[in-house]
Enzyme design. Structure first.
Site, PDB file in Angstrom:
ATOM      1  N   LYS A  10     -39.571 -37.793  -1.350  1.00  0.00           N
ATOM      2  CA  LYS A  10     -38.632 -38.612  -2.113  1.00  0.00           C
ATOM      3  C   LYS A  10     -37.207 -38.061  -2.057  1.00  0.00           C
ATOM      4  CE  LYS A  10     -42.085 -40.329  -5.330  1.00  0.00           C
ATOM      5  NZ  LYS A  10     -42.506 -40.418  -6.729  1.00  0.00           N
ATOM      6  N   CYS A  11     -37.045 -36.874  -1.501  1.00  0.00           N
ATOM      7  CA  CYS A  11     -35.742 -36.196  -1.453  1.00  0.00           C
ATOM      8  C   CYS A  11     -35.055 -36.476  -0.121  1.00  0.00           C
ATOM      9  CB  CYS A  11     -35.945 -34.700  -1.638  1.00  0.00           C
ATOM     10  SG  CYS A  11     -34.461 -33.717  -1.373  1.00  0.00           S
ATOM     11  N   GLY A  12     -33.843 -37.011  -0.184  1.00  0.00           N
ATOM     12  CA  GLY A  12     -33.087 -37.316   1.026  1.00  0.00           C
ATOM     13  C   GLY A  12     -32.803 -36.086   1.871  1.00  0.00           C
ATOM     14  N   ARG A  15     -36.012 -35.064   3.645  1.00  0.00           N
ATOM     15  CA  ARG A  15     -36.303 -35.976   4.769  1.00  0.00           C
ATOM     16  C   ARG A  15     -35.377 -35.683   5.947  1.00  0.00           C
ATOM     17  NH1 ARG A  15     -36.280 -39.771   0.570  1.00  0.00           N
ATOM     18  NH2 ARG A  15     -34.320 -40.639   1.359  1.00  0.00           N
TER      19      ARG A  15
END
Length: 115
Positions: A10-12, A15
């Site tokens: 969920k963490c940009g 990713r």
């Protein structure tokens, strides 16, 4: 040794780091630590190899760290570790292990040190 990323999908930033590892030609072991959790010895080793204290690896944003008094300058490292084990989201991300060492890759550009 291959690459290992302690990843929050969920963490940009997490990713972005995962994709950069793949773009560099590596297929890392992906550990979704929010699902698997942490053990105290695992965190102690990770921080020791990265050369960080628990306070430096503490994620305050979006967690109860401040309310628990863990962001105070005199916060007890053992209390921080206990909180991280109890609530894995309190560990900043992403941590990456590679043949060149272990780094908290926040900002994502810190990955370059490991490639």
């Amino acid at each position: 040794m291959q690459f290992v990323i302690h990843h929050n999908p969920k963490c940009g930033t997490s990713r972005k780091v995962l994709q950069a590892i793949r773009d560099a030609g590596h297929e890392p072991v992906v550990v979704e630590y929010l699902k698997t959790g942490w053990t105290r010895p695992q965190l102690q080793l990770l921080f020791a190899v990265a050369g960080m204290s628990p306070a430096e690896a503490l994620r305050a944003k979006g967690t109860a760290a401040a309310e628990l008094g863990l962001t105070a300058p005199d916060a007890d490292p053992d209390a921080i570790l206990d909180a991280m084990v109890a609530d894995p989201v309190m560990v900043e991300r992403p941590f990456v292990a590679s043949p060149k060492g272990v780094r908290l890759c926040r900002p994502a550009e810190r990955l370059e040190e490991l490639l």
